[in-house]
Design a protein around this motif. Structure first.
Motif, short mmCIF file in Angstrom:
data_model
loop_
_atom_site.label_atom_id
_atom_site.label_comp_id
_atom_site.label_asym_id
_atom_site.label_seq_id
_atom_site.Cartn_x
_atom_site.Cartn_y
_atom_site.Cartn_z
N GLY A 1 0.82 -1.21 0.00
CA GLY A 1 0.00 0.00 0.00
C GLY A 1 0.84 1.25 0.00
N HIS A 2 0.18 2.38 -0.09
CA HIS A 2 0.87 3.67 -0.13
C HIS A 2 1.55 3.96 1.22
CE1 HIS A 2 1.66 7.47 -2.06
NE2 HIS A 2 1.30 8.11 -0.95
N VAL A 3 2.59 4.78 1.16
CA VAL A 3 3.31 5.21 2.35
C VAL A 3 2.33 5.74 3.40
CG1 VAL A 3 5.00 6.88 3.20
CG2 VAL A 3 5.32 5.84 0.97
N ASP A 4 2.51 5.30 4.64
CA ASP A 4 1.72 5.82 5.78
C ASP A 4 0.26 5.37 5.81
OD1 ASP A 4 3.73 7.08 7.05
OD2 ASP A 4 3.16 9.12 6.50
N HIS A 5 -0.12 4.46 4.95
CA HIS A 5 -1.52 4.02 4.99
C HIS A 5 -1.78 2.96 6.06
CE1 HIS A 5 -3.31 5.82 1.05
NE2 HIS A 5 -2.66 6.70 1.78
N GLY A 6 -0.71 2.47 6.72
CA GLY A 6 -0.90 1.67 7.92
C GLY A 6 -0.46 0.21 7.87
N LYS A 7 0.45 -0.14 6.95
CA LYS A 7 0.92 -1.52 6.82
C LYS A 7 1.55 -2.03 8.11
CE LYS A 7 3.48 -0.09 3.35
NZ LYS A 7 2.97 1.26 3.07
N THR A 8 2.52 -1.25 8.61
CA THR A 8 3.25 -1.68 9.80
C THR A 8 2.34 -1.68 11.02
OG1 THR A 8 5.24 -0.78 8.80
CG2 THR A 8 5.34 -1.26 11.16
N THR A 9 1.47 -0.69 11.11
CA THR A 9 0.55 -0.60 12.26
C THR A 9 -0.37 -1.83 12.32
OG1 THR A 9 0.60 1.79 11.99
CG2 THR A 9 -1.10 0.92 13.43
N THR B 1 6.02 -4.46 3.58
CA THR B 1 6.81 -3.95 2.46
C THR B 1 7.00 -2.44 2.57
OG1 THR B 1 4.84 -3.61 1.12
CG2 THR B 1 5.99 -5.69 0.84
N PRO B 2 8.07 -2.01 3.27
CA PRO B 2 8.31 -0.58 3.33
C PRO B 2 8.80 -0.06 1.99
CG PRO B 2 10.03 -1.78 4.49
CD PRO B 2 9.11 -2.80 3.91
N GLY B 3 8.32 1.09 1.59
CA GLY B 3 8.77 1.81 0.39
C GLY B 3 8.95 0.94 -0.83
N ALA C 1 -9.61 -1.31 4.03
CA ALA C 1 -9.90 0.12 4.05
C ALA C 1 -9.61 0.60 5.46
CB ALA C 1 -11.34 0.37 3.66
N ASN C 2 -8.41 1.14 5.65
CA ASN C 2 -7.89 1.41 6.99
C ASN C 2 -8.25 2.80 7.51
OD1 ASN C 2 -6.40 0.74 9.30
ND2 ASN C 2 -4.53 1.69 8.47
N LYS C 3 -8.03 2.99 8.78
CA LYS C 3 -8.19 4.26 9.49
C LYS C 3 -9.64 4.72 9.53
CE LYS C 3 -3.49 5.75 8.29
NZ LYS C 3 -2.54 6.86 8.22
N MET C 4 -10.59 3.78 9.58
CA MET C 4 -11.99 4.21 9.65
C MET C 4 -12.28 4.93 10.98
SD MET C 4 -14.14 0.68 10.06
CE MET C 4 -13.75 -0.58 11.27
N ASP C 5 -11.43 4.69 11.99
CA ASP C 5 -11.62 5.39 13.27
C ASP C 5 -11.38 6.89 13.16
OD1 ASP C 5 -8.76 4.37 12.97
OD2 ASP C 5 -8.53 5.84 14.59
N ARG C 6 -10.75 7.33 12.05
CA ARG C 6 -10.49 8.76 11.86
C ARG C 6 -11.72 9.52 11.39
NH1 ARG C 6 -4.84 9.75 9.95
NH2 ARG C 6 -3.60 9.36 11.81
N ILE D 1 -11.33 -1.48 8.23
CA ILE D 1 -10.61 -1.78 9.47
C ILE D 1 -10.06 -0.51 10.10
CG2 ILE D 1 -9.84 -4.04 8.59
CD1 ILE D 1 -6.94 -2.77 8.59
N SER D 2 -9.62 -0.66 11.34
CA SER D 2 -8.73 0.32 11.94
C SER D 2 -7.57 -0.46 12.54
CB SER D 2 -9.43 1.12 13.03
OG SER D 2 -8.43 1.75 13.83
N ALA D 3 -6.38 -0.19 12.03
CA ALA D 3 -5.20 -0.90 12.53
C ALA D 3 -4.87 -0.45 13.94
CB ALA D 3 -4.02 -0.64 11.60
N ILE D 4 -5.37 0.73 14.33
CA ILE D 4 -5.10 1.26 15.68
C ILE D 4 -6.07 0.63 16.69
CG2 ILE D 4 -5.31 3.32 17.15
CD1 ILE D 4 -2.81 3.63 15.67
N THR D 5 -7.36 0.66 16.40
CA THR D 5 -8.34 0.15 17.38
C THR D 5 -8.58 -1.35 17.22
OG1 THR D 5 -10.32 0.43 16.01
CG2 THR D 5 -9.55 2.38 17.22
#
Ligand code: GTP
Ligand code: MG
Length: 452
Positions: free
Chosen positions: A17-25, A79-81, A131-136, A199-203
């Motif tokens: 996925g795109h940078v900062d979209h939450g792969k590692t989280t 997969t970073p970068g 579809a990440n970061k829905m908690d935002r 999803i939300s990778a945080i919650t």
């Protein structure tokens, strides 16, 4: 942990996925939840990967899988970068059995989302969209680690509507690239329609659903690929060629078939003749070490697929990221294996007399991806190879008669000093970046400017 009755190996799931979209989280979430439940010992850290056993997945999902699930767990690759491409290459297709394409639901499709998608398409890798970061979404009510249905129930009508609109936008984007997609709970056949899991990778909301779907898809995939086992002569893909203090040049490898033993003779792909060497040490991260941490490896005598492992061996300096490492069981095989490894790169390399661009890239995988994108746009290529931009490349580009093709495109490569001099002399334009989309876009913009 191995499968119960079968020899099914752990399926490999690449998170893209795109940078900062939450792969590692997302991976941190899965690991962190297991740690919180006292299951840290069950999560096995690999080089560049994390193994999540089926028990942990079941616990996260709060439900038990039926007997039909025989896979031992899932091996996730982050997969970073630019590594996206390197890690995706092998077996003339994709290293990954499955993929998760992460998209920030608030940002939608971004350049690396599109790039990831075109790779998945080319290799026909089955995937789901997270579809990440829905908690935002403003006004979101969190139910930690809840399945999506439960989480949705407590949202206001307005929040549900916003989420639905964003998901529809993703469906539209996917349709543009040739995929039928829908929210995962509205589809029945995951082989024909791409599932989108909010999803939300945080919650952790929606993560149980995502894991359930992956297990189901992985089980089906491996049943169709029974030749992939955890025993026999090992074959892996080189993710990275890395200098390590005290070890010299090492390879970060995903072993996708068979096994490696310390002391095994192996053949390794380079940009020229494959090299034959002996595994000096197989290294795993120490337990609880961070993914991709630079320090503290644990030597092991043996690893079996699927597995992420660091290989230390003499003579690895010319090893090529994205190429293959394979155990040589019998010295008579060297010649045949050598030809096979060379053909991996030769299949991607281009060297013609025709008018066209010069393409240089850092790995076989990225070269293949860049060449693939150019071919899809009918842009002609004169020469394409792995390696830094050299003086010879500039001279070749300068000799092209068509002024719109007298240019060099580079993916994540250096420009050698004498090439820089030549560029100044000849004025050959160089378009380089570590995002394919950016390279092509800036080249195309330049072409338009030249025409005006
Ligand atoms: P690269 O490795 O740089 O490509 O990024 P990545 O895709 O691994 O993203 P990463 O996991 O590092 O997340 C980027 C940022 O987004 C971090 O600050 C995370 O905390 C945040 N983030 C990730 N997932 C979520 C989520 O579901 N909700 C919220 N609110 N923030 C998130
Ligand atoms: Mg990351």
């Amino acid at each position: 942990a191995k499968g119960k009755q079968s020899n099914l190996r752990t399926p490999i799931v690449v998170v893209m996925g795109h940078v900062d979209h939450g792969k590692t989280t997302l991976l941190d979430k899965i690991r962190g939840t297991a740690v919180a439940k006292g299951e840290a010992g069950l999560i096995t850290q690999h080089i560049g990967a994390t193994e999540v056993p089926l028990d942990v997945v079941q616990d996260f999902c709060g439900s038990h899988f039926g007997k039909e699930i025989e896979i031992p767990g899932l091996l996730f690759i982050d997969t970073p970068g630019h590594h996206a491409f390197t890690s995706m290459r092998s077996r003339g297709g994709s290293l990954a059995d499955l993929a998760v394409l992460i998209v920030d639901v608030n940002e939608g499709f971004q350049p690396q989302t599109i790039e990831s998608l075109s790779i998945l398409k080319r290799f026909k890798t089955p995937f789901v969209v997270a579809a990440n970061k829905m908690d935002r979404i403003g006004g979101w009510h969190t139910t930690t680690n809840a399945p999506f249905a439960k989480s949705l129930k407590v949202q206001s009508e307005r929040v549900s509507e916003i989420l639905d609109t964003r998901l529809y936008e993703l469906v539209g984007e996917l349709y543009k690239y040739g995929f039928d997609a829908d929210r995962y709970d509205r589809i029945t056949d995951f082989t024909r329609t791409v599932g989108i899991v909010p999803i939300s990778a945080i919650t952790g909301e929606g993560v149980p659903d995502l894991l359930m779907i992956l297990v189901g898809l992985a089980q089906r995939f491996l049943k169709d690929n029974l030749q992939l086992t955890a025993t026999g002569p090992g074959v892996g893909t080189i993710l990275e060629v890395k200098e390590e203090k005290g070890l010299g040049t090492t390879l970060d490898v995903i072993l996708y078939n068979g096994e490696f033993f310390a002391g095994d003779t192996v053949i390794v792909g380079t940009s020229r003749e494959p090299l034959v060497t002996k595994i000096r040490a197989l290294l795993k991260p120490k337990p609880l070490a961070e993914i991709r941490s630079e320090e503290r490896f644990l030597p092991v005598k043996h690893v079996s697929a699927a597995s992420g492992v660091k290989v230390s061996a003499p003579k690895l300096d010319n090893a090529l990221a994205g190429s293959t490492i394979r155990v040589v069981s019998n010295p008579d095989e060297v010649e045949a294996l050598s030809l096979e490894l060379k053909s991996e790169l030769d299949a991607v390399r281009i060297d013609t007399e025709n008018e066209g661009l010069i393409i240089k890239s850092d790995t076989i995988g990225s070269l293949e991806a860049l060449v693939g994108e150019l071919k899809a746009r009918d842009i002609h290529i004169h020469y394409a190879d792995v390696g830094p931009i050299s003086r010879r490349d500039v001279i070749r580009a300068a000799a092209i008669n068509d002024p719109l093709l007298s240019a060099i495109l580079g993916f994540n490569v250096d420009i050698l000093p004498d090439a820089l001099n030549e560029i100044q002399k000849t004025n050959v334009p160089v378009f380089s970046s570590d995002i394919i989309y950016t390279i092509i876009e800036s080249y195309e913009r330049w072409v338009e400017d030249q025409k005006n």
